[in-house]
Each structure stands twice: as structure tokens, then as C-alpha cells.
Design an enzyme around this catalytic site. Structure first.
Site, PDB file in Angstrom:
ATOM      1  N   GLU A  16       0.816  -1.213   0.000  1.00 38.77           N
ATOM      2  CA  GLU A  16       0.000   0.000   0.000  1.00 38.77           C
ATOM      3  C   GLU A  16       0.856   1.272   0.000  1.00 38.77           C
ATOM      4  O   GLU A  16       0.398   2.332   0.406  1.00 38.77           O
ATOM      5  CB  GLU A  16      -0.939  -0.017   1.209  1.00 38.77           C
ATOM      6  CG  GLU A  16      -1.897  -1.191   1.200  1.00 38.77           C
ATOM      7  CD  GLU A  16      -2.751  -1.256   2.445  1.00 38.77           C
ATOM      8  OE1 GLU A  16      -3.622  -0.382   2.618  1.00 38.77           O
ATOM      9  OE2 GLU A  16      -2.542  -2.177   3.253  1.00 38.77           O
ATOM     10  N   LYS A 141      -6.880 -10.222  10.294  1.00 37.65           N
ATOM     11  CA  LYS A 141      -8.327 -10.418  10.170  1.00 37.65           C
ATOM     12  C   LYS A 141      -8.797 -11.678  10.881  1.00 37.65           C
ATOM     13  O   LYS A 141      -9.935 -11.741  11.374  1.00 37.65           O
ATOM     14  CB  LYS A 141      -8.711 -10.462   8.695  1.00 37.65           C
ATOM     15  CG  LYS A 141      -8.443  -9.164   7.938  1.00 37.65           C
ATOM     16  CD  LYS A 141      -8.797  -9.296   6.468  1.00 37.65           C
ATOM     17  CE  LYS A 141      -8.499  -8.012   5.697  1.00 37.65           C
ATOM     18  NZ  LYS A 141      -7.051  -7.710   5.651  1.00 37.65           N
ATOM     19  N   SER A 191      -6.744  -2.707   2.173  1.00 43.41           N
ATOM     20  CA  SER A 191      -7.035  -2.095   0.870  1.00 43.41           C
ATOM     21  C   SER A 191      -7.323  -3.098  -0.225  1.00 43.41           C
ATOM     22  O   SER A 191      -7.037  -2.858  -1.393  1.00 43.41           O
ATOM     23  CB  SER A 191      -5.870  -1.180   0.448  1.00 43.41           C
ATOM     24  OG  SER A 191      -5.715  -0.133   1.369  1.00 43.41           O
ATOM     25  N   SER A 192      -7.863  -4.259   0.150  1.00 46.76           N
ATOM     26  CA  SER A 192      -8.239  -5.308  -0.815  1.00 46.76           C
ATOM     27  C   SER A 192      -7.040  -5.868  -1.570  1.00 46.76           C
ATOM     28  O   SER A 192      -7.206  -6.485  -2.628  1.00 46.76           O
ATOM     29  CB  SER A 192      -9.296  -4.784  -1.807  1.00 46.76           C
ATOM     30  OG  SER A 192     -10.452  -4.365  -1.115  1.00 46.76           O
ATOM     31  N   GLU A 221     -13.676 -16.785   3.078  1.00 44.17           N
ATOM     32  CA  GLU A 221     -14.940 -16.384   3.683  1.00 44.17           C
ATOM     33  C   GLU A 221     -16.104 -16.571   2.725  1.00 44.17           C
ATOM     34  O   GLU A 221     -15.942 -16.481   1.499  1.00 44.17           O
ATOM     35  CB  GLU A 221     -14.897 -14.907   4.085  1.00 44.17           C
ATOM     36  CG  GLU A 221     -13.947 -14.591   5.230  1.00 44.17           C
ATOM     37  CD  GLU A 221     -13.939 -13.120   5.570  1.00 44.17           C
ATOM     38  OE1 GLU A 221     -13.549 -12.785   6.703  1.00 44.17           O
ATOM     39  OE2 GLU A 221     -14.311 -12.302   4.707  1.00 44.17           O
ATOM     40  N   VAL A 225     -24.421 -11.447   1.049  1.00 41.21           N
ATOM     41  CA  VAL A 225     -25.285 -10.635   0.206  1.00 41.21           C
ATOM     42  C   VAL A 225     -25.840  -9.500   1.061  1.00 41.21           C
ATOM     43  O   VAL A 225     -26.562  -9.733   2.034  1.00 41.21           O
ATOM     44  CB  VAL A 225     -26.436 -11.465  -0.386  1.00 41.21           C
ATOM     45  CG1 VAL A 225     -27.355 -10.574  -1.213  1.00 41.21           C
ATOM     46  CG2 VAL A 225     -25.882 -12.603  -1.231  1.00 41.21           C
ATOM     47  N   ARG A 227     -25.772  -4.769   1.563  1.00 44.98           N
ATOM     48  CA  ARG A 227     -25.223  -3.452   1.232  1.00 44.98           C
ATOM     49  C   ARG A 227     -23.900  -3.266   1.973  1.00 44.98           C
ATOM     50  O   ARG A 227     -23.734  -3.719   3.114  1.00 44.98           O
ATOM     51  CB  ARG A 227     -26.222  -2.368   1.644  1.00 44.98           C
ATOM     52  CG  ARG A 227     -27.528  -2.450   0.899  1.00 44.98           C
ATOM     53  CD  ARG A 227     -28.629  -1.616   1.543  1.00 44.98           C
ATOM     54  NE  ARG A 227     -28.333  -0.180   1.464  1.00 44.98           N
ATOM     55  CZ  ARG A 227     -29.114   0.755   1.989  1.00 44.98           C
ATOM     56  NH1 ARG A 227     -30.222   0.422   2.644  1.00 44.98           N
ATOM     57  NH2 ARG A 227     -28.793   2.033   1.878  1.00 44.98           N
ATOM     58  N   GLU A 228     -22.941  -2.589   1.330  1.00 42.00           N
ATOM     59  CA  GLU A 228     -21.643  -2.324   1.950  1.00 42.00           C
ATOM     60  C   GLU A 228     -21.679  -0.945   2.600  1.00 42.00           C
ATOM     61  O   GLU A 228     -21.666   0.075   1.914  1.00 42.00           O
ATOM     62  CB  GLU A 228     -20.528  -2.403   0.911  1.00 42.00           C
ATOM     63  CG  GLU A 228     -20.359  -3.792   0.312  1.00 42.00           C
ATOM     64  CD  GLU A 228     -19.182  -3.869  -0.646  1.00 42.00           C
ATOM     65  OE1 GLU A 228     -18.083  -3.402  -0.298  1.00 42.00           O
ATOM     66  OE2 GLU A 228     -19.381  -4.380  -1.766  1.00 42.00           O
ATOM     67  N   GLU A 315     -14.553  -5.701   8.334  1.00 42.01           N
ATOM     68  CA  GLU A 315     -13.249  -5.455   8.937  1.00 42.01           C
ATOM     69  C   GLU A 315     -13.249  -4.104   9.637  1.00 42.01           C
ATOM     70  O   GLU A 315     -14.126  -3.273   9.432  1.00 42.01           O
ATOM     71  CB  GLU A 315     -12.128  -5.508   7.894  1.00 42.01           C
ATOM     72  CG  GLU A 315     -12.150  -4.398   6.868  1.00 42.01           C
ATOM     73  CD  GLU A 315     -10.923  -4.432   5.959  1.00 42.01           C
ATOM     74  OE1 GLU A 315      -9.813  -4.603   6.478  1.00 42.01           O
ATOM     75  OE2 GLU A 315     -11.091  -4.289   4.740  1.00 42.01           O
ATOM     76  N   ASN A 317     -10.555  -1.018  10.191  1.00 42.07           N
ATOM     77  CA  ASN A 317      -9.308  -0.476   9.641  1.00 42.07           C
ATOM     78  C   ASN A 317      -8.813   0.647  10.543  1.00 42.07           C
ATOM     79  O   ASN A 317      -9.468   1.682  10.666  1.00 42.07           O
ATOM     80  CB  ASN A 317      -9.574   0.031   8.220  1.00 42.07           C
ATOM     81  CG  ASN A 317      -8.311   0.381   7.475  1.00 42.07           C
ATOM     82  OD1 ASN A 317      -7.376   0.918   8.044  1.00 42.07           O
ATOM     83  ND2 ASN A 317      -8.292   0.087   6.186  1.00 42.07           N
ATOM     84  N   SER A 326     -11.147   8.994  -0.318  1.00 36.41           N
ATOM     85  CA  SER A 326     -11.271   8.065   0.797  1.00 36.41           C
ATOM     86  C   SER A 326     -12.523   8.337   1.628  1.00 36.41           C
ATOM     87  O   SER A 326     -12.922   9.480   1.827  1.00 36.41           O
ATOM     88  CB  SER A 326     -10.037   8.146   1.699  1.00 36.41           C
ATOM     89  OG  SER A 326      -8.897   7.641   1.044  1.00 36.41           O
TER      90      SER A 326
END
Length: 366
Positions: A16, A141, A191-192, A221, A225, A227-228, A315, A317, A326
Site C-alpha cells: 500500500e 483479520k 485495501s483489498s 470467507e 449478500v 449493502r456495503e 473489517e 481499519n 477516501s
């Protein structure tokens, strides 16, 4: 009143690295220069520390794909135990600026995982963000999920494997347990980075190989399903939560590129379209997770909001991005705290925590 000297440490030996450079640029631009003097310390990808010039510490700073650290010939080192010569020039062997507080915006490995925090604690310098334990726990995680579950907080079903268990990872068994699609991710990355959505056996083993390039442990995982939804938390003993926002990915999932490179990679709904009841539920859950994982200063808590109203923590962060796209600073801005004021509050929280810690006895006989 004399200005506080704020050391901004950025870059680092991490996947990152470029995200950190973007975050540092935005913090330098927004910090209240009437109150704070900035000392820039850039860490290159080999781990060397450079004293930066505010006017030229970055190259291609307006291009997220090409941004890079402008390495200086002014190498520096931090000296633990010193009160007046904390920073030492490697080229001239002389003391440099004394730092009043550090804002370590090194995302990922060796910056967000407790390593940087431990060094700064040994050096007895106040620093923004969670302490060693909170930082390390949230970076892993696997450990974070165990603690969240222990605190009664819902997390996605999953399985964890270490690299020495690689030969025992069986697609059929995992697919039977978690279903398809599923997500495979390094346990200690943000950050994926190294995260893949898997739909079949071929993708499964490819994703495992990629995840093990970034860490010695991975998590598989179930796909939730829902909403984020994300919520920002700010504070030490008495944290507060922002108005939540929602990620509306334009691609398959909220990838590294969507977060930091492609401004059109995801739509950010700030504030999220939620009832007052759900907003309060998310805010309370965010503070609960923040405290369960021993966080301080700041964190962004990421949820899946299922159709039945259940919240599942994805998660937590502890050093979220501070780039211009951001979520963390955007959430506080809509909640009434400007970018500049947010930085000031984070710095003052760091000083407050440090002063609190100085009251602890460090020896039996004094």
C-alpha cells in the site's frame, strides 16, 4: 503559543506504499499550518527513511498510478530515548527537529500492524491512531474476527489456513462449507490487496497462490449478500461515530483500484440512504467493534447490511486512507468535521493519550 512539530511518516515497505503517499499529500495540504509545523519523513520501498522537502517530497503527485517518493539525500533515523535529538541525520551525524507528535500514515505491513506504533512508543513520542495491540489485532483479520465473535458481534463465516497447511486446502470441502462465490484474502493486508472473489475450482487455487504471496496466513470467507456500509469512529475512551456511508461498487467488488486509483470505480453514497433507526444501530455497532478490538484515535468500521437488518462486520481499519476519494475523511465532513479540523482532533487525541500513559508507573521503586 509555539507551534507543535508534527512528523508525518509515510510510504513504507508495503503493498500500500502508493496509497500512503496519496494520504500524506492530502494531510500535508489540509493540516492547519497556523498551529502545526510539518516534518516530512518518507520511507522508500527498501525501508530507508528520507527527510522530505514539503515542496518536492513527491513525484507525479497528481497521478495515483504514477505517484512516487522523491528520495532525498537526507537520510534520517529515529533515536529511542532521546528527548531533544529524536531525529538524527545519517549523512551529517547531527540532531534534527524534536517531534511533538507523529502522524504515521504508513498503511499496511510495518505501518498499520503495530510495528510502527511499537517503535514510536519506545521512542516516547505521541502518535496518531491505535496502540500496538489494537493495531496488530485489527491488521490480522483472523484474530480480529475471533475477538469480534467473542464480543457478540456478527462476522462472516470462514476458515483460516497457514502456509504450512497449504497442501491440505481442499476445494470441495471448503465449497461445501462456505458455498459459492467465496472470498480469499491474505489475513494481514488491507485495501483489498491480494483479495479475490472465487466462483470455481480453478479460481480457488489461483486465489490461494496470490494470497500467500502477501502473507503466511489466509482467510476464506463466505460471500455475504448485503449493502456495503461504512462508519468512521473518532476518539479514545469516549469515541463517537460518524454518519454512515455506503459503497456502491461499479465493478464486481470494492477492489484496490476502485478505492484508490479509479475515481469512477465505485460510487460513494454519503450519507447512506438509511432510516434513523438503522443509522443509530450502525453507529452503536461501530463503537462496540472499535472498543472490542482495543482501538484508539480513529478507525473505519466496514459492515455488510443484510436485507433482514442484520449487521455483519467485514473489517475494522485502524489507519484508513486519507486520499481525496477516501471514505473516512468524507464521512466526518458530512458529519460536520472538516478535513483540517479532523487532522487537528486526531493530533490532539494522540497527545491526550500520551499524557495519560505518562501517568502510569514504570518502576516499582521510585
Amino acid at each position: 503559543m509555539a507551534k507543535k512539530k508534527v512528523g508525518i511518516i509515510y510510504g513504507g515497505k508495503s503493498a500500500e506504499h502508493e496509497v500512503s503517499l496519496q494520504s500524506a499529500k492530502n494531510i500535508v495540504d489540509a493540516i492547519d499550518k497556523e498551529v502545526y509545523d510539518v516534518v516530512l519523513i518518507g520511507i522508500d520501498k527498501q525501508g530507508k527513511w528520507h527527510l522530505g522537502d514539503p515542496s518536492s517530497h513527491l513525484l507525479n503527485e497528481e497521478n495515483p498510478k504514477l505517484i512516487s517518493l522523491n528520495k532525498s539525500n537526507k537520510g534520517v533515523a529515529l533515536v529511542p530515548g532521546e528527548s531533544e535529538k529524536q531525529l538524527v541525520s545519517l549523512s551529517q551525524d547531527e540532531g534534527l527537529d524534536q517531534l511533538d507528535v507523529v502522524f504515521p500514515i504508513v498503511h499496511g505491513t510495518l505501518g498499520e500492524d503495530g510495528s510502527m506504533q511499537g517503535m514510536l512508543r519506545i521512542a516516547n513520542i505521541p502518535y496518531v491512531g491505535s496502540n500496538v495491540l489494537g493495531s496488530a489485532v485489527c491488521m490480522d483479520k483472523d484474530i480480529a474476527k475471533r475477538l469480534l465473535k467473542g464480543a457478540g458481534i456478527s462476522v462472516a463465516n470462514g476458515v483460516t489456513f497457514s502456509k504450512h497447511q497449504r497442501e491440505s486446502i481442499n476445494y470441495v470441502e471448503v465449497e461445501k462449507k462456505l458455498g459459492l462465490p467465496m472470498f480469499i484474502k491474505p489475513a494481514n493486508q488491507g485495501s483489498s490487496v491480494g483479495v479475490n472473489k472465487v466462483r470455481n475450482e480453478e479460481e480457488f487455487y489461483q486465489a490461494i497462490a496470490e494470497a500467500f504471496q502477501y502473507d503466511h496466513k489466509l482467510i476464506i470467507e463466505e460471500a455475504i449478500v448485503g449493502r456495503e456500509v461504512e462508519c468512521a469512529v473518532l476518539g479514545n475512551e469516549h469515541p463517537k461515530a460518524s454518519i454512515p456511508g455506503e459503497i456502491l461498487p461499479q465493478s464486481d467488488f470494492y477492489s484496490y483500484e476502485s478505492k484508490y486509483i479509479d475515481e469512477n470505480g465505485a460510487e460513494l453514497a454519503i450519507p447512506a440512504d438509511l432510516s434513523a433507526e438503522l443509522v443509530e444501530k450502525i453507529q452503536n455497532a461501530s463503537i462496540h467493534a472499535f472498543q472490542a478490538l482495543n482501538c484508539e484515535g480513529l478507525a473505519r468500521v466496514d459492515f455488510f447490511l443484510k436485507e433482514d437488518g442484520e449487521l455483519v462486520v467485514n473489517e475494522v481499519n485502524t489507519l484508513p486512507g486519507f486520499t481525496k476519494i477516501s471514505m473516512y475523511p468524507k464521512l466526518w465532513e458530512i458529519s460536520g468535521i472538516s478535513y483540517s479540523e479532523l487532522i487537528s482532533q486526531l493530533i490532539e487525541l494522540a497527545v491526550e493519550r500520551h499524557e495519560r500513559d505518562q501517568q502510569l508507573k514504570s518502576a516499582v521503586w521510585e
